[in-house]
Design an enzyme around this catalytic site. Structure first.
Site, PDB file in Angstrom:
ATOM      1  N   LYS A 150      31.021  68.124  59.243  1.00  0.00           N
ATOM      2  CA  LYS A 150      31.147  66.878  60.023  1.00  0.00           C
ATOM      3  C   LYS A 150      31.078  67.253  61.497  1.00  0.00           C
ATOM      4  CE  LYS A 150      33.397  63.987  62.077  1.00  0.00           C
ATOM      5  NZ  LYS A 150      33.030  63.704  63.470  1.00  0.00           N
ATOM      6  N   GLY A 197      39.614  71.681  66.362  1.00  0.00           N
ATOM      7  CA  GLY A 197      39.775  70.502  67.216  1.00  0.00           C
ATOM      8  C   GLY A 197      41.170  70.470  67.813  1.00  0.00           C
ATOM      9  N   THR A 242      44.590  65.588  66.187  1.00  0.00           N
ATOM     10  CA  THR A 242      43.723  65.293  65.037  1.00  0.00           C
ATOM     11  C   THR A 242      44.141  66.142  63.839  1.00  0.00           C
ATOM     12  OG1 THR A 242      41.931  64.848  66.583  1.00  0.00           O
ATOM     13  CG2 THR A 242      41.316  65.155  64.292  1.00  0.00           C
ATOM     14  N   GLU A 278      42.098  75.480  63.684  1.00  0.00           N
ATOM     15  CA  GLU A 278      41.821  76.198  64.941  1.00  0.00           C
ATOM     16  C   GLU A 278      41.965  75.178  66.048  1.00  0.00           C
ATOM     17  OE1 GLU A 278      41.034  79.197  65.916  1.00  0.00           O
ATOM     18  OE2 GLU A 278      40.758  80.232  64.019  1.00  0.00           O
ATOM     19  N   CYS A 338      38.740  76.291  73.998  1.00  0.00           N
ATOM     20  CA  CYS A 338      40.128  76.392  73.531  1.00  0.00           C
ATOM     21  C   CYS A 338      40.829  77.615  74.097  1.00  0.00           C
ATOM     22  CB  CYS A 338      40.133  76.448  72.011  1.00  0.00           C
ATOM     23  SG  CYS A 338      39.085  77.774  71.385  1.00  0.00           S
ATOM     24  N   GLU A 358      47.186  70.562  77.375  1.00  0.00           N
ATOM     25  CA  GLU A 358      45.807  71.030  77.420  1.00  0.00           C
ATOM     26  C   GLU A 358      44.913  69.933  78.003  1.00  0.00           C
ATOM     27  OE1 GLU A 358      43.424  71.170  73.829  1.00  0.00           O
ATOM     28  OE2 GLU A 358      42.580  73.097  74.415  1.00  0.00           O
TER      29      GLU A 358
HETATM   30  P1  NAD Z   1      39.097  66.309  68.287  1.00  0.00           P
HETATM   31  O1  NAD Z   1      40.317  66.751  67.569  1.00  0.00           O
HETATM   32  O2  NAD Z   1      39.144  65.013  69.004  1.00  0.00           O
HETATM   33  O3  NAD Z   1      37.845  66.212  67.299  1.00  0.00           O
HETATM   34  C1  NAD Z   1      37.411  67.312  66.538  1.00  0.00           C
HETATM   35  C2  NAD Z   1      36.658  66.801  65.324  1.00  0.00           C
HETATM   36  O4  NAD Z   1      37.573  66.067  64.510  1.00  0.00           O
HETATM   37  C3  NAD Z   1      35.501  65.840  65.630  1.00  0.00           C
HETATM   38  O5  NAD Z   1      34.440  66.091  64.748  1.00  0.00           O
HETATM   39  C4  NAD Z   1      36.112  64.484  65.351  1.00  0.00           C
HETATM   40  O6  NAD Z   1      35.168  63.507  65.011  1.00  0.00           O
HETATM   41  C5  NAD Z   1      37.015  64.805  64.171  1.00  0.00           C
HETATM   42  N1  NAD Z   1      38.109  63.847  63.982  1.00  0.00           N
HETATM   43  C6  NAD Z   1      38.695  63.035  64.899  1.00  0.00           C
HETATM   44  N2  NAD Z   1      39.646  62.277  64.319  1.00  0.00           N
HETATM   45  C7  NAD Z   1      39.668  62.629  63.012  1.00  0.00           C
HETATM   46  C8  NAD Z   1      40.447  62.207  61.893  1.00  0.00           C
HETATM   47  N3  NAD Z   1      41.393  61.273  62.010  1.00  0.00           N
HETATM   48  N4  NAD Z   1      40.228  62.800  60.691  1.00  0.00           N
HETATM   49  C9  NAD Z   1      39.292  63.761  60.552  1.00  0.00           C
HETATM   50  N5  NAD Z   1      38.506  64.182  61.577  1.00  0.00           N
HETATM   51  C10 NAD Z   1      38.694  63.627  62.792  1.00  0.00           C
HETATM   52  O7  NAD Z   1      38.718  67.504  69.267  1.00  0.00           O
HETATM   53  P2  NAD Z   1      37.574  67.525  70.362  1.00  0.00           P
HETATM   54  O8  NAD Z   1      37.982  66.652  71.485  1.00  0.00           O
HETATM   55  O9  NAD Z   1      36.243  67.339  69.730  1.00  0.00           O
HETATM   56  O10 NAD Z   1      37.653  69.077  70.783  1.00  0.00           O
HETATM   57  C11 NAD Z   1      38.602  69.542  71.657  1.00  0.00           C
HETATM   58  C12 NAD Z   1      39.751  70.229  70.972  1.00  0.00           C
HETATM   59  O11 NAD Z   1      39.275  71.247  70.097  1.00  0.00           O
HETATM   60  C13 NAD Z   1      40.631  70.939  71.977  1.00  0.00           C
HETATM   61  O12 NAD Z   1      41.985  70.771  71.644  1.00  0.00           O
HETATM   62  C14 NAD Z   1      40.207  72.398  71.820  1.00  0.00           C
HETATM   63  O13 NAD Z   1      41.144  73.322  72.290  1.00  0.00           O
HETATM   64  C15 NAD Z   1      39.976  72.468  70.359  1.00  0.00           C
HETATM   65  N6  NAD Z   1      39.155  73.644  69.997  1.00  0.00           N
HETATM   66  C16 NAD Z   1      39.738  74.694  69.351  1.00  0.00           C
HETATM   67  C17 NAD Z   1      38.995  75.839  69.048  1.00  0.00           C
HETATM   68  C18 NAD Z   1      39.603  77.039  68.360  1.00  0.00           C
HETATM   69  O14 NAD Z   1      38.849  77.882  67.857  1.00  0.00           O
HETATM   70  N7  NAD Z   1      40.920  77.186  68.315  1.00  0.00           N
HETATM   71  C19 NAD Z   1      37.663  75.897  69.410  1.00  0.00           C
HETATM   72  C20 NAD Z   1      37.102  74.804  70.070  1.00  0.00           C
HETATM   73  C21 NAD Z   1      37.852  73.682  70.352  1.00  0.00           C
END
Ligand code: NAD
Length: 486
Positions: A178, A230, A234, A253, A288, A389
């Site tokens: 996704k 993410g 979430t 992650e 991240c 963050e």
């Molecule tokens: P997000 O949590 O908003 O979204 C991530 C994904 O989850 C997207 O595909 C989104 O559509 C999906 N999503 C959203 N709501 C959902 C739900 N209720 N159920 C299932 N899926 C859902 O994150 P973002 O804004 O896309 O990315 C930023 C975040 O990701 C930051 O917190 C960042 O630190 C983190 N991140 C972590 C790593 C790591 O390896 N630790 C790497 C990259 C990003």
């Protein structure tokens, strides 16, 4: 791909390129210009269900194909991604706002990750256990979960959709990817490539919103293993949704508010460079692992602030397609508003703005989600900018006077993803490393993810580790078998 509002794309379900069952679409917007550059299917529970049925039907034969057969598919996927690299890059730059220079590394990481896990296949092995019964044979086998749901954020869409599905595929699972709803165009190109590489149903790519397709993956009974990258917010929603339906193995992650600690004996020039590099302005701070909190000893503080500001002013913000640009726009309108909001909050809380803080000047930046690389000094641990963050180009500089205080500050947030320690003294480094609550630590370094080294977070930064062998094994269940002596 011809970008524009007529550019209707397809996702991959059950070996077919398809629209959403609902007929709904999501607009992809170029964050540099705010132009609509494409439409991707807005999949929902019906589409996820179709993908899950396809994956369930496909994975037994995929597993039975054996290590060599699966590895060959992964390698072929990697080859075809490399062959389409420039086309993928052109779309990914327009869709994410990340610069061409930065994203080139992501496409390479995509094929590297596929090849790495292809090569690790023979490590999918169990153990023999002596137990206390010498006449018996006690062994374990590793078997795939069956279907893995891989949910991906917006900062590295191609890399996460590929390198971060390789381990699950190699372990014998079928996957449902996704992609992020703001930047899904590259996933539609991957759909075309994957269709011609994998047996039908093994790779499914379902575009859609988090609340639509994402939540449907979390709630699907047949998807027992979810791998999420993410935000913690979430992540908790996914855990809640999943728990309402059944028990699942969910790896997470998540975000970070990562410290870079500068001790009085540090190589100051090296640490200043690391501070700017570690903030990942090249990704607009949308990483991240960014070390967004610089914890600097009193004795170096003013020199350090000056050095950081000088280096940040050298960052060339501009058209992400240009090789001269070292920073592009923020990924989406919502993320842009969030970043500007944090700048306001930091100023209200009394942080000292020493660089950036607004939309860049000039007609090229009146449209699009632009913001200057921004640095705040004199940030204190009680400020929101020190705790939350941002996931944007805002660096906070804080001061400390004794080593205990530095560690308390470093650990005094809900996150624990990365940390960086700058000192020339091995004992100081070892003491810091032992006491830091973080899953990935650099000593006299920053930023780099080293190949095969496990990455992941403590505290609210996550559960589980990715990028190494642990990730591949995490997509298997252990079956213990006891052959009894007669
Ligand atoms: P997000 O949590 O908003 O979204 C991530 C994904 O989850 C997207 O595909 C989104 O559509 C999906 N999503 C959203 N709501 C959902 C739900 N209720 N159920 C299932 N899926 C859902 O994150 P973002 O804004 O896309 O990315 C930023 C975040 O990701 C930051 O917190 C960042 O630190 C983190 N991140 C972590 C790593 C790591 O390896 N630790 C790497 C990259 C990003």
């Amino acid at each position: 791909m011809k970008l524009g509002p007529d550019n209707k794309r397809a996702m991959l379900i059950d070996g077919e390129l398809t629209e959403a069952a609902s007929g709904q679409w999501i607009e992809s917007v170029n964050p540099a210009t705010e132009d609509v550059i494409g439409l991707v299917p807005a999949a929902d529970a019906a589409d996820v269900d179709r993908a899950a049925w396809a994956a369930k039907a496909a994975y037994p034969a995929w597993h039975a194909l054996g290590i060599e057969g699966r590895a060959e598919c992964l390698r072929e996927y990697a080859r075809r991604i490399q062959a389409s690299a420039q086309a993928l890059l052109d779309v990914e730059v327009a869709d994410t706002g990340n610069t061409m220079a930065a994203l080139r590394g992501d496409v390479n990481a995509a094929s590297w990750g596929l090849n790495y896990y292809a090569g690790l296949g023979y490590e999918l092995k169990g153990e023999s256990i002596p137990a206390t019964t010498p006449d018996n044979l006690h062994v374990t086998l590793r078997e795939p979960y069956g279907i893995v749901g891989r949910i991906v954020p917006f900062n590295h869409p191609i890399m996460f959709a590929t390198a971060r599905t390789a381990a699950a595929l190699m372990a014998g699972n079928a996957v449902i990817v996704k992609p992020p709803e703001t930047s899904s165009l590259s996933a539609t190109m991957l759909s075309e490539i994957a269709r011609d590489v994998f047996p039908r149903g093994v790779m499914n790519i379902v575009t859609g919103t988090g609340r639509g397709a994402g939540d449907a993956i979390a709630r699907h009974r047949d998807i027992k293993r979810i791998a999420f990258i993410g935000s913690p917010q979430t992540a908790r929603q996914i855990q809640r949704s999943a728990a309402e339906v059944c028990v699942k193995h969910i790896s997470l992650e998540l975000g970070g508010k990562n410290p870079l600690i500068v001790y009085p004996d540090a190589d100051v020039d090296g640490a200043v460079d690391a501070a700017v590099c570690g903030m990942n302005f090249l990704w607009q701070g949308q990483s991240c692992g960014s070390t967004s909190r610089l914890l600097v000893h009193d004795s170096l503080y003013e020199r350090f602030v000056e050095g950081v500001v000088e280096r940040v002013k050298e960052i060339r913000i501009g058209d992400p397609r240009s090789p001269d640009s070292s920073m592009g726009p923020i990924n989406s309108k919502a993320q842009h508003e969030k970043v500007l909001g944090y700048i306001e909050v930091a100023m209200q809380d009394g942080a000292r703005l020493v660089c950036g803080g607004k939309r860049p000047a000039g007609s090229a930046y009146t449209r699009g989600y632009w913001v200057e690389p921004t640095v705040f000094a004199d940030v204190t641990p009680d400020m929101r900018i020190a705790q939350e963050e941002v996931f944007g180009p805002i660096l906070s500089i804080m001061r400390w006077s004794d080593a205990e205080q530095a560690i308390t500050m470093a650990n005094g947030v809900e996150y624990g993803l990365t940390a960086s320690v700058w000192t020339r003294d091995l004992r100081t480094a070892m003491q810091a490393v032992r006491r830091l609550d973080a899953g990935y630590i650099w000593v006299n370094g920053v930023g780099t993810h080293f190949k095969g080294v496990p990455f992941g977070g403590y505290k609210n930064s996550g559960v589980g580790r990715e990028e190494g062998i642990e990730e591949m094994l995490s997509y298997t269940e252990t079956k213990a078998v006891n052959f009894l002596g007669t």
